[in-house]
Design an enzyme around this catalytic site. Structure first.
Site, PDB file in Angstrom:
ATOM      1  N   CYS A 137       0.842  -1.200   0.000  1.00  0.00           N
ATOM      2  CA  CYS A 137       0.000   0.000   0.000  1.00  0.00           C
ATOM      3  C   CYS A 137       0.873   1.245   0.000  1.00  0.00           C
ATOM      4  O   CYS A 137       1.419   1.626   1.046  1.00  0.00           O
ATOM      5  CB  CYS A 137      -0.915  -0.024   1.221  1.00  0.00           C
ATOM      6  N   CYS A 140      -0.421   4.152   2.147  1.00  0.00           N
ATOM      7  CA  CYS A 140      -0.264   3.957   3.598  1.00  0.00           C
ATOM      8  C   CYS A 140       1.173   4.217   4.025  1.00  0.00           C
ATOM      9  O   CYS A 140       1.412   4.774   5.099  1.00  0.00           O
ATOM     10  CB  CYS A 140      -0.580   2.520   4.010  1.00  0.00           C
ATOM     11  N   ASP A 141       2.130   3.782   3.211  1.00  0.00           N
ATOM     12  CA  ASP A 141       3.508   3.700   3.705  1.00  0.00           C
ATOM     13  C   ASP A 141       4.518   4.591   2.994  1.00  0.00           C
ATOM     14  O   ASP A 141       5.687   4.646   3.404  1.00  0.00           O
ATOM     15  CB  ASP A 141       3.991   2.237   3.605  1.00  0.00           C
TER      16      ASP A 141
END
Ligand code: NAP
Length: 316
Positions: A137, A140-141
């Site tokens: 992701c 997300c990261d």
């Protein structure tokens, strides 16, 4: 006697939430079961530009879209259960779902909407480094890799788009693709080849990852020559990121013995989302279909709920 719901929906992604909205509006006594957070894959997607009415420039995201879908379904009276289903008995007139705590949920109809998950990269030690260098992701990261080096596995639209997104954070992004040509749409490729931070390792796969608790080494194999390349983290960074975008696998293991017709793990339905089992429907990314997007998942959910309503009314 235990309650028998008119409709049980399994999974609260866009397909399940749309089915919940329609089920509620049809006045079906509807239960929506979700084991984690609502939204499925869109819960962790920052930009959704291709869902009608969703405007990225008005600070909307997958999370805000999900929150509105959830509110809307609940407004129409959908009951909720937070549970992980461990057993699904779908072939009788009453469909029975049993969770990991032994609770049993019964319904006259069921809509299966458990979605899909990212395909693992498939290298040695992969599980050990999930969240410690390996991610699926970017939204997300990505900020975790600010100024560092990042690798992306895959060559489709997702891999190339996410790699471009990652160049906003990382100092260098290398796409590792198993062939010598991308699968991504030409318009996406053109943008990618113009991006100076983006590099490519062709005909290559990741064989192995390692590190002392955090990812700092991997072995990449050239599939044509067999040559092995050791990739080491820059000592100043101490680690690098490895993102996998090589497609998705359906979340259908639970239904392996339920008597459903499947194709490569995806559930077969007709155009009304009807599976081969009466009263059992499938909606969203877990079914055999040509376009897996939020808009098609939501449409599947609506159609499935309308067929469930018809099925229940014919039982009465
Ligand atoms: P995809 O199109 O199926 O591409 C998967 C990529 O991963 C391919 O390049 C494939 O290589 C590679 N791959 C598959 N298995 C692999 C393995 N075991 N090891 C290494 N590489 C592997 O998947 P996607 O990019 O996630 O896209 C899914 C769907 O969503 C597509 O229909 C796509 O068009 C759509 N999508 C659209 C957009 C957009 O319109 N902006 C954005 C994202 C996704 P090969 O090429 O060699 O097969």
């Amino acid at each position: 006697m235990e309650m028998i719901y008119d409709l049980i929906i399994l999974g609260a992604g866009p397909a399940g939430l749309a089915a919940g909205l329609y089920g509620g509006r049809y006045r079906l006594n509807t239960l929506l079961i979700e084991r984690g957070q609502d939204g499925g894959q869109i819960a962790i997607t920052s930009e959704i530009e291709n869902y009608p009415g969703q405007m990225v420039d008005q600070e909307e995201s997958g999370a805000t879209l999900t929150a509105r879908m959830t509110r809307q379904a609940e407004k129409f009276g959908v009951h909720r259960a937070g549970a992980t289903i461990a057993r699904a008995e779908l072939s009788g007139p009453v469909k029975r779902l049993t969770d990991t705590r032994g609770n049993v949920y019964e319904g006259k109809t069921v809509i299966l909407a458990t979605g899909a998950h990212p395909r693992p990269i498939g290298c040695k030690n992969e599980r050990e480094f999930l969240g410690k260098g390996i991610s699926f992701c970017a939204t997300c990261d990505a900020n975790f890799y600010e100024g560092m080096e990042v690798f992306v596995v895959g060559g489709g639209d997702s891999a190339v788009e996410e790699a471009m997104y990652l160049t906003k954070f990382a100092r260098k992004v290398t796409v590792i693709h198993r062939r010598d040509q991308l699968r991504a749409a030409v318009s996406i490729q053109e943008k990618a080849f113009r991006n100076e931070k983006l590099h490519f390792m062709w005909d290559s796969v990741v064989d192995e990852v390692s590190g002392d608790g955090i990812l700092d080494r991997m072995v990449v194999r050239n599939v044509k020559t067999g040559e092995l390349t050791e990739v080491l983290a820059d000592p100043e960074d101490g680690m690098f990121g490895l993102f996998g975008f090589i497609g998705y696998l359906p979340n259908t293991e639970l239904f392996a013995d339920a008597g459903l017709e499947m194709e490569n793990g995806y559930i077969r339905t007709d155009e009304d989302m009807q599976t081969n089992l009466p009263g059992v429907y499938a909606a969203g990314d877990l079914r055999v279909k040509s376009l897996r997007q939020v808009v098609t998942a939501a449409a599947d959910g609506a159609i499935a709920a309308s067929r469930a309503e018809r099925y229940v009314s014919e039982l009465e």
